[in-house]
Enzyme design. Structure first.
Site, short mmCIF file in Angstrom:
data_model
loop_
_atom_site.label_atom_id
_atom_site.label_comp_id
_atom_site.label_asym_id
_atom_site.label_seq_id
_atom_site.Cartn_x
_atom_site.Cartn_y
_atom_site.Cartn_z
N TYR A 53 0.84 -1.21 0.00
CA TYR A 53 0.00 0.00 0.00
C TYR A 53 0.87 1.26 0.00
O TYR A 53 1.12 1.86 1.05
CB TYR A 53 -0.90 0.00 1.24
CG TYR A 53 -1.77 -1.23 1.40
CD1 TYR A 53 -2.82 -1.49 0.52
CD2 TYR A 53 -1.56 -2.12 2.44
CE1 TYR A 53 -3.63 -2.61 0.69
CE2 TYR A 53 -2.36 -3.24 2.63
CZ TYR A 53 -3.39 -3.47 1.74
OH TYR A 53 -4.19 -4.58 1.90
N TRP A 59 -8.90 6.33 6.08
CA TRP A 59 -9.10 5.87 7.46
C TRP A 59 -7.82 5.30 8.05
O TRP A 59 -7.61 5.37 9.25
CB TRP A 59 -10.34 5.01 7.64
CG TRP A 59 -10.37 3.56 7.28
CD1 TRP A 59 -9.62 2.92 6.34
CD2 TRP A 59 -11.23 2.57 7.86
NE1 TRP A 59 -9.98 1.61 6.28
CE2 TRP A 59 -10.96 1.35 7.21
CE3 TRP A 59 -12.20 2.57 8.86
CZ2 TRP A 59 -11.63 0.17 7.52
CZ3 TRP A 59 -12.86 1.40 9.17
CH2 TRP A 59 -12.58 0.22 8.51
N ASP A 60 -6.92 4.81 7.18
CA ASP A 60 -5.62 4.38 7.70
C ASP A 60 -4.92 5.54 8.38
O ASP A 60 -4.42 5.42 9.51
CB ASP A 60 -4.71 3.88 6.56
CG ASP A 60 -5.21 2.59 5.94
OD1 ASP A 60 -6.24 2.64 5.25
OD2 ASP A 60 -4.58 1.53 6.16
N GLY A 189 -14.38 0.37 3.73
CA GLY A 189 -13.11 -0.03 4.33
C GLY A 189 -13.01 -1.55 4.51
O GLY A 189 -11.95 -2.09 4.73
N ASP A 191 -13.36 -4.17 2.43
CA ASP A 191 -13.47 -4.33 0.98
C ASP A 191 -14.31 -5.50 0.46
O ASP A 191 -15.08 -5.33 -0.46
CB ASP A 191 -12.07 -4.45 0.37
CG ASP A 191 -11.20 -3.25 0.69
OD1 ASP A 191 -11.63 -2.38 1.48
OD2 ASP A 191 -10.07 -3.18 0.16
N ARG A 236 -6.53 -13.50 0.45
CA ARG A 236 -6.96 -12.26 -0.22
C ARG A 236 -8.33 -12.41 -0.88
O ARG A 236 -9.01 -13.40 -0.69
CB ARG A 236 -5.92 -11.86 -1.29
CG ARG A 236 -4.51 -11.78 -0.79
CD ARG A 236 -4.31 -10.78 0.31
NE ARG A 236 -4.44 -9.40 -0.14
CZ ARG A 236 -4.34 -8.33 0.66
NH1 ARG A 236 -4.10 -8.48 1.94
NH2 ARG A 236 -4.47 -7.12 0.19
N GLU A 433 -1.50 -7.32 9.05
CA GLU A 433 -2.72 -6.63 8.62
C GLU A 433 -3.97 -7.20 9.32
O GLU A 433 -4.86 -6.46 9.72
CB GLU A 433 -2.84 -6.81 7.10
CG GLU A 433 -3.81 -5.91 6.40
CD GLU A 433 -3.79 -6.12 4.88
OE1 GLU A 433 -3.04 -7.01 4.40
OE2 GLU A 433 -4.52 -5.40 4.18
#
Ligand code: GLC
Length: 464
Positions: A53, A59-60, A189, A191, A236, A433
């Site tokens: 990223y 929002w991160d 957010g 996803d 993912r 993550e």
């Protein structure tokens, strides 16, 4: 996944020495978190993760600033300042501000924010937003300041925050229903969260993706994706989901990100539970900031803010005793369960009875009460997949929001238990993550900034 799977990996990832896990000592964990945030710092903003990223996300950065504020207030403020520098002239805060390096031309071209006249001239951004956590970050940063400093800080950021909230009502609540609508799963957010993915599968998959899916050709996408080069594909999005998300983004771009054109073609429009729960809290923060500045919020905005608190109840389902997102057009509740059902606790506008019911979901080991909560999908759901992104794993930012909500309703012991298991996952596995909710094992990208930032914040929160 990155917003452009074909783009190159960041060329020169910052070097840092990974700490040895497990880190059971809280001082060592805090030091490691700070070191990671410093290493992901690109000067004006912090990347969510060095390889996967490489841009700034809305929002991160809000979560990241909450962590940075514990050791460098000025830097935390700068994180927010840069975020706000990407604001559109209509008030929208984009969910991404792109790295301007020539290496990322592909990512910028995929979005082409310049097709909309309200986009800023000096930076390229995405054309959609993300959950409005900005107000929370502003207040959290302010909580470390003296009264005078705080006033100056609030004064500086108030106009941007106000414009953002007014934009959310103006463009995203066109029928004055009290709930804002979202136009792409990335706006939530979360996803690939099941309620959105279920809609996408049932109603919105374009024919060519269906053909690819049926012929299994969609798996070729794996070869052009950036995320699965580093992370096992089973952690993912599926290839079909990736194609569908990019197709949905392209449709928005074709409409120049113009909400009237988007609504006229009834593209993806959902009143998302996560987004609206966060918005309720953000509105409260906005009121608090205005009060601190002795400013009166516009009367219409105040009325709409009150309406939103009441409207959340429209998302309650009496049969399953849970909250859900809702289809904007038909008002049908999207009864596919996800962790979003717990976020009204954070919003803080639901009754004590509703809060007690939500807490019982968190206690139930078939739902959200797994060994390392809170799973992004209830354990007993047909969608549950312990390793897959927003379809099972526990995420530190969601836990942080739930912890806030639990305190709010007086469930301090529950909040403390969740704080402890969250820190245990991070201490054992590292700043990943997301985490497997059954055994706590780390998943997704390593060196993930908001995991470090919020772990740092949680370390500072003693039992209230
Ligand atoms: C993923 C997450 C999203 C986050 C982004 C950058 O897309 O789902 O919430 O903002 O990564 O970290």
């Amino acid at each position: 996944m990155s917003e452009n799977p074909g783009a190159p990996l960041e060329e020169t990832p910052a070097k840092h020495t990974a700490p040895q896990h497990p880190l059971t000592d809280s001082v060592a964990l805090a030091d490691a978190a700070e070191a990671l945030l410093r290493s992901n710092d690109r000067g004006q903003y912090t990347v969510p993760a060095p390889d996967l990223y490489p841009h700034q996300w809305l929002w991160d950065s809000a979560f990241i600033a909450i962590g940075i504020a514990h050791y460098d207030l000025e830097r935390a403020q700068n994180e927010i300042r840069h975020l706000v520098s990407g604001q559109w002239s209509n008030g929208m805060l984009p969910h991404m501000i792109f790295n301007s390096s020539p290496a990322f031309r592909g990512d910028r071209n995929a979005w082409r924010s310049w097709v909309n006249p309200a986009s800023p001239d000096h930076v390229v951004t995405s054309g959609i937003t993300q959950p409005p956590v900005l107000a929370e970050a502003i207040v959290q940063i302010g909580s470390h300041m003296s009264a005078a400093e705080r006033r100056a800080w609030y004064k500086e950021v108030f106009p941007a925050l106000l414009a953002y909230h007014e934009w959310l009502y103006e463009e995203r609540d066109p029928h004055h229903e009290g709930l804002t609508l979202q136009i792409h799963p990335w706006e939530t957010g979360l996803d690939n969260t099941p309620p959105w993915m279920a809609e996408l599968r049932e109603h919105l998959l374009p024919w060519w993706i269906r053909v690819l899916q049926n012929t299994k050709l969609s798996s070729f996408v794996r070869y052009i994706r950036r995320d699965t080069r580093r992370i096992p594909p089973e952690q993912r999005f599926t290839s079909t989901e990736v194609l569908a998300l990019f197709d949905a983004q392209k449709r928005l771009r074709r409409k120049n990100y113009d909400i009237h054109r988007i609504l006229n073609h009834s593209l993806f429009t959902i009143e998302d539970l996560t987004f609206n729960s966060i918005f309720i809290r953000a509105n409260e923060h906005l009121e608090h900031i205005a009060k601190a500045l002795r400013k009166q919020l516009p009367a219409e905005l105040q009325a709409r803010m009150l309406h939103t608190r009441e409207a959340l109840e429209l998302l309650w389902d009496d049969q399953s005793l849970q909250y859900y997102s809702r289809d904007f057009i038909t008002h049908r509740l999207l009864r596919t369960p996800s962790v979003a059902t717990l976020l009204p606790l954070y919003g803080g506008a639901v009754s004590k009875e509703r809060a007690a019911q939500l807490v019982s979901l968190l206690e139930n080991d078939q739902l959200f009460g797994s060994a390392y909560p809170a799973p992004s999908v209830p354990v007993s759901s047909e969608w549950f997949d312990a390793d897959r992104y927003w379809q099972g794993p526990s995420w530190v930012n969601i836990n942080w929001l739930i912890i806030e909500g639990l305190h709010r309703y007086g469930y301090h012991d529950h909040a403390e238990a969740l704080r402890e298991t969250t820190l245990e996952m991070v201490g054992q596995g590292g700043f990943y993550e997301y985490f497997n909710p059954l055994d706590g094992s780390p998943l997704g990208s390593p060196d993930f900034s908001w995991t470090a930032a919020l772990a740092l914040d949680l370390l500072h929160r003693k039992k209230k």
